[in-house]
Design an enzyme around this catalytic site. Sequence first.
Site, mmCIF file in Angstrom:
data_model
loop_
_atom_site.group_PDB
_atom_site.id
_atom_site.type_symbol
_atom_site.label_atom_id
_atom_site.label_comp_id
_atom_site.label_asym_id
_atom_site.label_seq_id
_atom_site.Cartn_x
_atom_site.Cartn_y
_atom_site.Cartn_z
ATOM 1 N N GLU A 22 0.819 -1.222 0.000
ATOM 2 C CA GLU A 22 0.000 0.000 0.000
ATOM 3 C C GLU A 22 0.847 1.263 0.000
ATOM 4 O O GLU A 22 0.616 2.177 -0.797
ATOM 5 C CB GLU A 22 -0.944 0.022 1.214
ATOM 6 C CG GLU A 22 -1.685 1.344 1.307
ATOM 7 C CD GLU A 22 -2.813 1.362 2.307
ATOM 8 O OE1 GLU A 22 -2.918 0.442 3.128
ATOM 9 O OE2 GLU A 22 -3.607 2.311 2.234
ATOM 10 N N ASP A 30 -0.719 -5.261 2.919
ATOM 11 C CA ASP A 30 -1.249 -4.102 3.639
ATOM 12 C C ASP A 30 -0.577 -4.101 5.004
ATOM 13 O O ASP A 30 -0.872 -4.949 5.858
ATOM 14 C CB ASP A 30 -2.778 -4.212 3.789
ATOM 15 C CG ASP A 30 -3.376 -2.895 4.261
ATOM 16 O OD1 ASP A 30 -2.629 -2.081 4.835
ATOM 17 O OD2 ASP A 30 -4.584 -2.696 4.058
ATOM 18 N N ASP A 74 -3.795 -2.546 8.226
ATOM 19 C CA ASP A 74 -5.165 -2.340 7.742
ATOM 20 C C ASP A 74 -6.004 -1.870 8.923
ATOM 21 O O ASP A 74 -6.091 -2.555 9.945
ATOM 22 C CB ASP A 74 -5.753 -3.617 7.146
ATOM 23 C CG ASP A 74 -7.158 -3.339 6.649
ATOM 24 O OD1 ASP A 74 -7.331 -2.358 5.903
ATOM 25 O OD2 ASP A 74 -8.094 -4.066 7.042
ATOM 26 N N ASP A 106 -6.317 -5.012 0.410
ATOM 27 C CA ASP A 106 -7.375 -5.250 1.400
ATOM 28 C C ASP A 106 -8.045 -6.615 1.181
ATOM 29 O O ASP A 106 -8.667 -7.145 2.101
ATOM 30 C CB ASP A 106 -8.473 -4.180 1.290
ATOM 31 C CG ASP A 106 -7.996 -2.809 1.716
ATOM 32 O OD1 ASP A 106 -7.400 -2.701 2.798
ATOM 33 O OD2 ASP A 106 -8.220 -1.844 0.962
HETATM 34 C C1 IPD Z 1 -8.856 0.897 4.868
HETATM 35 C C2 IPD Z 1 -9.693 0.195 5.896
HETATM 36 C C3 IPD Z 1 -11.075 0.769 5.849
HETATM 37 C C4 IPD Z 1 -11.701 0.653 4.470
HETATM 38 C C5 IPD Z 1 -10.799 1.275 3.413
HETATM 39 C C6 IPD Z 1 -9.423 0.679 3.495
HETATM 40 P P1 IPD Z 1 -6.316 1.219 5.536
HETATM 41 O O1 IPD Z 1 -7.554 0.410 4.889
HETATM 42 O O2 IPD Z 1 -9.718 -1.196 5.683
HETATM 43 O O3 IPD Z 1 -11.884 0.097 6.762
HETATM 44 O O4 IPD Z 1 -12.910 1.309 4.452
HETATM 45 O O5 IPD Z 1 -11.346 1.060 2.139
HETATM 46 O O6 IPD Z 1 -8.597 1.302 2.525
HETATM 47 O O7 IPD Z 1 -6.162 2.487 4.771
HETATM 48 O O8 IPD Z 1 -6.632 1.426 6.960
HETATM 49 O O9 IPD Z 1 -5.217 0.253 5.267
HETATM 50 CA CA CA Z 2 -6.321 -1.446 4.094
HETATM 51 CA CA CA Z 3 -3.034 0.160 5.237
#
Ligand code: IPD
Ligand code: CA
Ligand code: CA
Length: 281
Positions: free
Chosen positions: A69, A89, A92, A219
């Site tokens: 990411e 990731d 997350d 994700d």
């Molecule tokens: C996010 C989280 C969030 C979801 C976003 C993701 P991140 O990931 O999983 O719940 O709504 O679409 O991008 O940025 O915390 O790794």
């Molecule tokens: Ca994520």
């Molecule tokens: Ca992340």
Amino acid sequence: MEDWSECLDVAVQIAQRAGQVVQSAVKQEKRVSSKSTPTDLVTEADHQVEELIISTLREKYPSHRFIGEESSAAGVKCELTDSPTWIIDPIDGTCNFVHSFPMVAVSIGFAVRKELEFGVIYHCFDGMLYTARKGHGAFCNGVRLHVSKEKDVSKALILTEIGAKRDPATLDIFLGNMKKLLSAPTHGVRIIGSSTLALCHIAGGAAEAYYQYGLHCWDIAAAAVIIREAGGCVIDTTGGPLDLMSRRVVAAGTREIADYVVKQLQPINYGRDDSEPDALA
Ligand code: IPD
Ligand code: CA
Ligand code: CA
């Protein structure tokens, strides 16, 4: 057929090590900044953990490719080729991490010839380790996972997440989709702030379906293997096969519930992970 079990073992070790870094970082002061939108947060820990994971894996597997990411955010092309590719990731649930809200995970997926081979998701706050390898079942801390077999949507608990777009038109569609699923009626709709952990709850049978527009390949990569190996389905929001780069997904314990969710959804366009430049207009 190649056996990727050694790589899976390495992924488990590094996910747990990364999880420990997250656990200690959560207690310290965090330097928070934003990326694509003011609510798309990133911290020093996100960078530190991604660097730890990728440098460790690259040293062990120099010919493999990496999608992460924070590397993608820094401009590294997000591209899935036929080569063995790790999809990472590092944290997350960064917004949860910033608030010490205990839903934060490290997610590591692995694909070869664009097929997902295994996935590892480590819940940094409670030590739950979710793992699956294609054809070998899904497990949480060694205990076999099974999805819910419920087919009746009126008995379903549905999970979703809000993507980074928060403009009024997008929120109207988001709330409209949620309203349809709440008024089915289902038992309810939940948002926990971590796509990967929500998807693990589908694998474990604690909820019947998950849908989201705006997530990324990191994700869904690890979680897709875990859900499929727990007996569930992971598909596109149109009802077709999952496209890892499409930034949308429906996952469910049964095809019946997945099809029901697909029929309710009005799409939100996020572009693709492999498009240039990142399509978050
Ligand atoms: C996010 C989280 C969030 C979801 C976003 C993701 P991140 O990931 O999983 O719940 O709504 O679409 O991008 O940025 O915390 O790794
Ligand atoms: Ca994520
Ligand atoms: Ca992340």
